[in-house]
Enzyme design. Structure first.
Site, PDB file in Angstrom:
ATOM      1  N   ALA A  44      82.148 -73.940  -9.221  1.00 45.94           N
ATOM      2  CA  ALA A  44      82.273 -75.283  -9.785  1.00 45.94           C
ATOM      3  C   ALA A  44      80.990 -76.076  -9.528  1.00 45.94           C
ATOM      4  CB  ALA A  44      83.473 -75.984  -9.164  1.00 45.94           C
ATOM      5  N   ASP A  45      80.471 -75.982  -8.306  1.00 47.86           N
ATOM      6  CA  ASP A  45      79.238 -76.716  -7.986  1.00 47.86           C
ATOM      7  C   ASP A  45      78.065 -76.199  -8.802  1.00 47.86           C
ATOM      8  OD1 ASP A  45      79.910 -77.185  -4.408  1.00 47.86           O
ATOM      9  OD2 ASP A  45      80.601 -78.225  -6.231  1.00 47.86           O
ATOM     10  N   TYR A  46      78.035 -74.878  -8.947  1.00 51.50           N
ATOM     11  CA  TYR A  46      76.950 -74.262  -9.707  1.00 51.50           C
ATOM     12  C   TYR A  46      77.009 -74.725 -11.168  1.00 51.50           C
ATOM     13  CZ  TYR A  46      74.228 -70.575 -11.945  1.00 51.50           C
ATOM     14  OH  TYR A  46      73.319 -69.891 -12.690  1.00 51.50           O
ATOM     15  N   ASP A  47      78.203 -74.686 -11.728  1.00 51.51           N
ATOM     16  CA  ASP A  47      78.364 -75.120 -13.115  1.00 51.51           C
ATOM     17  C   ASP A  47      77.976 -76.581 -13.281  1.00 51.51           C
ATOM     18  OD1 ASP A  47      81.266 -73.041 -13.911  1.00 51.51           O
ATOM     19  OD2 ASP A  47      79.122 -72.637 -13.855  1.00 51.51           O
ATOM     20  N   SER A  92      54.702 -44.062  -3.930  1.00 52.89           N
ATOM     21  CA  SER A  92      54.954 -44.185  -2.498  1.00 52.89           C
ATOM     22  C   SER A  92      54.204 -43.038  -1.809  1.00 52.89           C
ATOM     23  CB  SER A  92      56.444 -44.163  -2.211  1.00 52.89           C
ATOM     24  OG  SER A  92      56.976 -42.950  -2.632  1.00 52.89           O
ATOM     25  N   LEU A  93      54.426 -42.856  -0.543  1.00 50.41           N
ATOM     26  CA  LEU A  93      53.690 -41.827   0.193  1.00 50.41           C
ATOM     27  C   LEU A  93      54.660 -40.841   0.816  1.00 50.41           C
ATOM     28  CD1 LEU A  93      51.156 -44.112   2.108  1.00 50.41           C
ATOM     29  CD2 LEU A  93      50.602 -42.512   0.280  1.00 50.41           C
ATOM     30  N   GLU A 126      43.698 -44.907   8.222  1.00 48.04           N
ATOM     31  CA  GLU A 126      43.788 -46.371   8.292  1.00 48.04           C
ATOM     32  C   GLU A 126      45.221 -46.739   8.643  1.00 48.04           C
ATOM     33  OE1 GLU A 126      43.835 -48.018   4.039  1.00 48.04           O
ATOM     34  OE2 GLU A 126      43.458 -45.883   3.790  1.00 48.04           O
ATOM     35  N   LYS A 128      48.954 -47.995   8.474  1.00 45.89           N
ATOM     36  CA  LYS A 128      49.947 -48.197   7.423  1.00 45.89           C
ATOM     37  C   LYS A 128      50.603 -49.539   7.701  1.00 45.89           C
ATOM     38  CE  LYS A 128      53.780 -45.976   5.043  1.00 45.89           C
ATOM     39  NZ  LYS A 128      54.645 -47.142   4.956  1.00 45.89           N
ATOM     40  N   ASP A 130      53.012 -52.628   7.545  1.00 42.14           N
ATOM     41  CA  ASP A 130      54.441 -52.757   7.269  1.00 42.14           C
ATOM     42  C   ASP A 130      54.708 -54.079   6.556  1.00 42.14           C
ATOM     43  OD1 ASP A 130      57.071 -52.178   7.199  1.00 42.14           O
ATOM     44  OD2 ASP A 130      57.447 -52.445   9.342  1.00 42.14           O
ATOM     45  N   ARG A 149      55.808 -54.250  -6.431  1.00 46.33           N
ATOM     46  CA  ARG A 149      55.954 -52.848  -6.783  1.00 46.33           C
ATOM     47  C   ARG A 149      57.146 -52.629  -7.718  1.00 46.33           C
ATOM     48  NH1 ARG A 149      58.510 -48.268  -4.722  1.00 46.33           N
ATOM     49  NH2 ARG A 149      57.232 -46.423  -4.994  1.00 46.33           N
ATOM     50  N   TYR A 238      43.853 -51.642  -0.233  1.00 44.54           N
ATOM     51  CA  TYR A 238      43.652 -50.257   0.218  1.00 44.54           C
ATOM     52  C   TYR A 238      43.687 -49.224  -0.900  1.00 44.54           C
ATOM     53  CZ  TYR A 238      48.794 -50.581   0.280  1.00 44.54           C
ATOM     54  OH  TYR A 238      50.098 -50.809  -0.048  1.00 44.54           O
ATOM     55  N   LYS A 302      43.903 -40.114   3.758  1.00 45.64           N
ATOM     56  CA  LYS A 302      43.608 -39.888   2.341  1.00 45.64           C
ATOM     57  C   LYS A 302      42.420 -38.939   2.208  1.00 45.64           C
ATOM     58  CE  LYS A 302      45.143 -44.557   1.317  1.00 45.64           C
ATOM     59  NZ  LYS A 302      44.786 -45.968   1.137  1.00 45.64           N
ATOM     60  N   LYS A 326      53.799 -41.172  10.407  1.00 43.06           N
ATOM     61  CA  LYS A 326      54.594 -42.288  10.929  1.00 43.06           C
ATOM     62  C   LYS A 326      54.604 -42.311  12.465  1.00 43.06           C
ATOM     63  CE  LYS A 326      56.800 -44.488   8.327  1.00 43.06           C
ATOM     64  NZ  LYS A 326      57.876 -44.390   7.364  1.00 43.06           N
ATOM     65  N   CYS A 420      92.115 -36.472   3.195  1.00 42.97           N
ATOM     66  CA  CYS A 420      91.259 -37.631   2.925  1.00 42.97           C
ATOM     67  C   CYS A 420      91.939 -38.895   3.440  1.00 42.97           C
ATOM     68  CB  CYS A 420      91.018 -37.726   1.424  1.00 42.97           C
ATOM     69  SG  CYS A 420      90.219 -39.262   0.939  1.00 42.97           S
ATOM     70  N   CYS A 423      93.046 -41.095   0.205  1.00 46.97           N
ATOM     71  CA  CYS A 423      94.034 -40.741  -0.816  1.00 46.97           C
ATOM     72  C   CYS A 423      94.989 -39.647  -0.360  1.00 46.97           C
ATOM     73  CB  CYS A 423      93.337 -40.314  -2.111  1.00 46.97           C
ATOM     74  SG  CYS A 423      92.554 -38.706  -2.017  1.00 46.97           S
ATOM     75  N   CYS A 443      86.815 -34.466   0.141  1.00 48.79           N
ATOM     76  CA  CYS A 443      88.135 -34.787  -0.400  1.00 48.79           C
ATOM     77  C   CYS A 443      88.261 -34.079  -1.747  1.00 48.79           C
ATOM     78  CB  CYS A 443      88.235 -36.297  -0.574  1.00 48.79           C
ATOM     79  SG  CYS A 443      89.538 -36.785  -1.700  1.00 48.79           S
ATOM     80  N   CYS A 449      91.243 -40.145  -6.157  1.00 48.23           N
ATOM     81  CA  CYS A 449      90.868 -40.755  -4.875  1.00 48.23           C
ATOM     82  C   CYS A 449      90.191 -42.104  -5.126  1.00 48.23           C
ATOM     83  CB  CYS A 449      89.932 -39.833  -4.104  1.00 48.23           C
ATOM     84  SG  CYS A 449      89.363 -40.581  -2.569  1.00 48.23           S
TER      85      CYS A 449
HETATM   86  S1  IVH Z   1      48.019 -46.000  -0.017  1.00 44.78           S
HETATM   87  C1  IVH Z   1      49.038 -44.060  -4.067  1.00 44.78           C
HETATM   88  N1  IVH Z   1      47.509 -47.230   2.217  1.00 44.78           N
HETATM   89  O1  IVH Z   1      53.172 -47.699   2.206  1.00 44.78           O
HETATM   90  C2  IVH Z   1      49.096 -44.412  -2.659  1.00 44.78           C
HETATM   91  N2  IVH Z   1      49.692 -47.443   1.312  1.00 44.78           N
HETATM   92  O2  IVH Z   1      55.276 -45.750   2.223  1.00 44.78           O
HETATM   93  C3  IVH Z   1      48.987 -45.848  -2.431  1.00 44.78           C
HETATM   94  N3  IVH Z   1      51.168 -48.895   2.611  1.00 44.78           N
HETATM   95  O3  IVH Z   1      53.882 -47.923  -1.212  1.00 44.78           O
HETATM   96  C4  IVH Z   1      49.353 -46.219  -1.095  1.00 44.78           C
HETATM   97  N4  IVH Z   1      49.720 -49.410   4.173  1.00 44.78           N
HETATM   98  O4  IVH Z   1      53.089 -50.045   0.018  1.00 44.78           O
HETATM   99  C5  IVH Z   1      48.417 -46.963   1.302  1.00 44.78           C
HETATM  100  N5  IVH Z   1      46.890 -48.306   4.158  1.00 44.78           N
HETATM  101  C6  IVH Z   1      47.803 -48.036   3.248  1.00 44.78           C
HETATM  102  C7  IVH Z   1      49.110 -48.577   3.310  1.00 44.78           C
HETATM  103  C8  IVH Z   1      50.022 -48.248   2.326  1.00 44.78           C
HETATM  104  C9  IVH Z   1      50.951 -49.598   3.730  1.00 44.78           C
HETATM  105  C10 IVH Z   1      52.447 -48.864   1.905  1.00 44.78           C
HETATM  106  C11 IVH Z   1      52.390 -48.899   0.395  1.00 44.78           C
HETATM  107  C12 IVH Z   1      53.133 -47.682  -0.062  1.00 44.78           C
HETATM  108  C13 IVH Z   1      53.993 -47.404   1.114  1.00 44.78           C
HETATM  109  C14 IVH Z   1      54.449 -45.975   1.153  1.00 44.78           C
END
Ligand code: IVH
Length: 703
Positions: A44-47, A92-93, A126, A128, A130, A149, A238, A302, A326, A420, A423, A443, A449
């Site tokens: 109601a509030d949103y509307d 991604s990596l 280098e 990674k 976060d 992304r 990067y 890399k 990691k 299960c 079910c 199951c 189920c």
């Molecule tokens: S290189 C094509 N370098 O980690 C490869 N990625 O888990 C491009 N990330 O999607 C990525 N630090 O968002 C690269 N020094 C770094 C990074 C890095 C963080 C992230 C990036 C990627 C994700 C994969």
């Protein structure tokens, strides 16, 4: 000024301010509703907000904002951000967890490139970061857009907010930048900025952020750039995506170029020409981690030479030339309160540990997976135990071990039920054709189920399948419980099914209002045309997940021809249609058997017919149909001179060819090197085109 001031009495000046306020309020409410699944306004509030906005716009049409909420229906745009298609996918990596994984990575790279074990191979290392990745497009040195992304192919347009990040220059300095370049990197928040932000949030009585990454994501995805500006973010460049011209021969040179153009690059970036050097860099960074002032969760390696990066290319979602090493996961000790069972989409019973809440690596954890009964027996874990848990990145926390000093007086060991819990159907451990017993109990209730039905429906509407905004876990459960939706097609018949069930219209349900129902139905209608791959993934057929569905969609393009082959294979095992399915690299017998089993079930066919009466499956995109080998079935045999077999296969696949392991009447091209043997003989008998390696290279270079 408040919501109650009659619109008729507003001055122009007040109206303008009020429209600005409403735009922000409605967006924030939409975001909470659609994206965080956590609405804080009643319907109601949103509307009322939307009605007020519309009334002011009617009175002062010239004040209507470019980002007016009335122009946004449904959730796609309700997020407030436009969509941007990336020039090249944001990948991604792959991860390495041990030194051995890193050694294996370097072996893989060497094998792919055909390098000897002792040939030089320079790798960079280098941190990674976060945070969250961002792609910045510069044209003639000017920042023209910034995108998150997203799903890797399409992200959200956060240009206005990126401009509020100090490390992101509006114009590149120096010279030598390509006319157009997508510069990629990580947006992150320092520990200091994070602590200050949370202190402010707390003082204002708002929710605090669990960790700097969430805070960075929340700040970048603010609808009001002024808020982003007030929350300091940083950026390290990067990597890059699409470029109009090459600009460096190595990763190292590329980083130097970025720096010269005024972008920030990580000062700890370095290159190494030996594996021991690389691994030493990892341990050095791990030791420095706590003093960096921002979160890192590993080290990225890399391949330094960009011509080698190009040859290595990418596998399905990650480049072959990079890997993330990691850091070990974070751990904590807490009490196991209970073991519950969850029944998943495929009927698997998964034991879930309910834990006394504990903070691990900045996030409060109260559940952990126990995987299956073998895992529980291995850990010998029982309710009441103190357990050590670990959490690594986004993965579900795990229990590592029981640490009770005293094990007397514990309850009996956990026993998996034979039926299960949802079910009551028998729950069995299947035996595969090799005689191996599945570690999971499933199951057998299938479509009777409720847990399986609900999980399948949730999967059908989830992000990687139909991605229907506004329908999430909660809505599915509600619709199911009220007897309105028990199969995917019912979603497309919502108002009629509600009426048939003898219920009042959706608008009258608690938590739904005129506007949200309008948005919901519009969102459903927008999904009456569904891309092939998403549709197939959404069906939730075992062993046919996102990757396989994508592969099948790209290969078959048309749903009808794909499904024709599947039904033919189900009716006549071993027929040509089945061989065609099996000829694809990446589609194995297990997936094909699962498709056949699905197609053989009459109720699945009925469901599909009913669903296809509601929606249309769009053709899958054929990869690179402009290439001369697109859609061709290619077999490699014998030795190759200029590339390794892996590389040859990867390049052919990237050009849209299907690489098969054996020659059949369907084969279009055999690339035969010295020693091609029986495949060559067979190809000649069948009249298949045979090319030498040089002829093949010639052919693909014309693409
Ligand atoms: S290189 C094509 N370098 O980690 C490869 N990625 O888990 C491009 N990330 O999607 C990525 N630090 O968002 C690269 N020094 C770094 C990074 C890095 C963080 C992230 C990036 C990627 C994700 C994969």
């Amino acid at each position: 000024m408040n919501d109650g001031d009659p619109v008729a009495q507003l001055t122009e000046h007040q109206a303008k301010a009020e429209l600005a306020r409403l735009a922000v309020e409605i967006r924030l409410a939409d975001q909470a509703y659609y994206q965080e699944d956590d609405p804080y306004l009643s319907d109601a509030d949103y509307d009322a907000l939307r009605r007020r906005n519309a009334a002011i716009e009617t009175r002062f049409p010239h004040l209507k904002r470019r980002d007016s909420p009335s122009d946004r229906v449904g959730a796609d745009s309700a997020s407030g951000f436009g969509k941007i298609t990336h020039g090249t996918a944001m990948l991604s990596l792959d991860n390495a967890f041990t030194d051995e994984d890193v050694i294996e990575f370097s072996r893989r790279v060497r094998r792919f490139l055909g390098l000897a074990d002792d040939a030089p191979l320079e790798l960079t290392a280098e941190p990674k970061i976060d945070g969250l990745s961002l792609s910045l497009t510069y044209e003639r040195g000017r920042l023209i857009q910034a995108a998150t992304r997203g799903n890797g192919l399409v992200g959200e347009d956060v240009s206005a907010n990126a401009r509020a990040v100090e490390d992101i220059p509006e114009t590149l300095s120096g010279a030598g930048w390509p006319d157009r370049i997508e510069i990629r990197g990580e947006v992150y928040m320092t520990h200091t900025a994070f602590a200050q932000l949370n202190a402010r949030e707390e003082a204002a009585g708002r929710k605090t952020f669990a960790n700097p990454r969430n805070a960075a994501a929340g700040s970048l995805r603010q609808l009001d750039p002024a808020i982003t500006r007030a929350r300091p973010l940083n950026f390290f460049a990067y990597a890059w995506g699409e470029v109009s011209a090459a600009f460096a021969p190595t990763q190292k040179a590329a980083m130097a170029a970025f720096k010269a153009w005024g972008l920030r690059t990580n000062p700890l970036f370095a290159s190494h020409d030996s594996l021991p050097g690389l691994i030493a860099a990892y341990h050095a960074l791990a030791a420095q981690r706590a003093q960096l002032g921002y979160d890192i969760d590993g080290v990225v390696y890399k391949v330094n030479r960009l011509d080698w990066q190009a040859r290595l290319g990418q596998a399905s979602r990650a480049p072959r030339w990079a890997i993330a090493h990691k850091f070990p996961a974070e751990r904590a000790v807490t009490r196991l309160e209970a073991i519950d069972l969850q029944v998943g989409r495929t009927g698997a019973l998964t034991p879930v540990a309910r834990l006394a809440p504990v903070t691990v690596g900045g996030v409060v954890v109260s559940n952990a997976t126990l995987h299956n009964e073998n895992e529980i027996a291995r850990l010998d874990v029982r309710p009441g135990d103190d357990v050590e848990i670990q959490r690594a990145g986004d993965v579900i926390p795990q229990i590592l071990r029981v640490i009770n000093p005293d094990r007397s007086g514990r309850p009996a060991a956990f026993a998996m039920p034979q039926t299960c819990p949802e079910c009551g159907s028998a729950a069995l451990r299947e035996t595969d054709e090799k005689g191996d017993v599945d570690v999971r109990r499933r199951c057998t209730g299938g479509l009777i189920c409720p847990a399986q039905i609900i999980a399948r429906l949730k999967h059908f509407v989830s992000r990687k399948a139909l991605d229907i905004d506004g329908i999430g876990a909660r809505q599915i459960e509600l619709f199911y419980r009220r007897g309105v939706v028990s199969a995917p097609q019912h979603l497309f018949q919502l108002p009629a099914r509600i009426e048939q069930a003898g219920l009042t219209p959706l608008q009258t349900w608690e938590g739904f209002g005129e506007t949200s129902v309008g948005n919901l139905l519009a969102a459903i209608d927008r999904h009456r045309e569904v891309p092939f791959a998403r549709f197939l993934n959404g069906l939730g057929i075992r062993h046919v997940g996102e990757t396989t569905a994508g592969l099948l969609a790209r290969t078959y393009v048309s749903w009808a021809s794909f499904w024709g082959d599947v039904t033919a294979a189900a009716e006549a095992p071993g027929c040509d249609a089945e061989l065609q399915l099996l000829s694809m690299d990446g589609v194995g017998q297990t997936a094909v058997d699962s498709l056949k089993a699905f197609a053989a079930e009459p109720h699945n066919r009925e469901m599909l017919d009913a669903l296809l009466a509601e929606i249309r499956v769009l053709d899958g995109a054929a990869p690179r149909s402009d290439s001369p080998v697109a859609g061709k079935i290619v077999v490699f045999s014998g030795t190759l001179d200029t590339m390794t077999r892996d590389e040859a296969k990867a390049r052919a696949t990237a050009l849209g060819a299907k690489v098969s392991g054996s020659v059949s009447a369907k084969t279009n091209i055999l690339v035969a090197g010295p020693g091609a043997g029986s495949k060559l003989t067979k190809a000649e008998t069948l009249g298949v085109t045979v090319l030498t390696e040089a002829e093949w290279l010639d052919l693909i270079s014309t693409g």
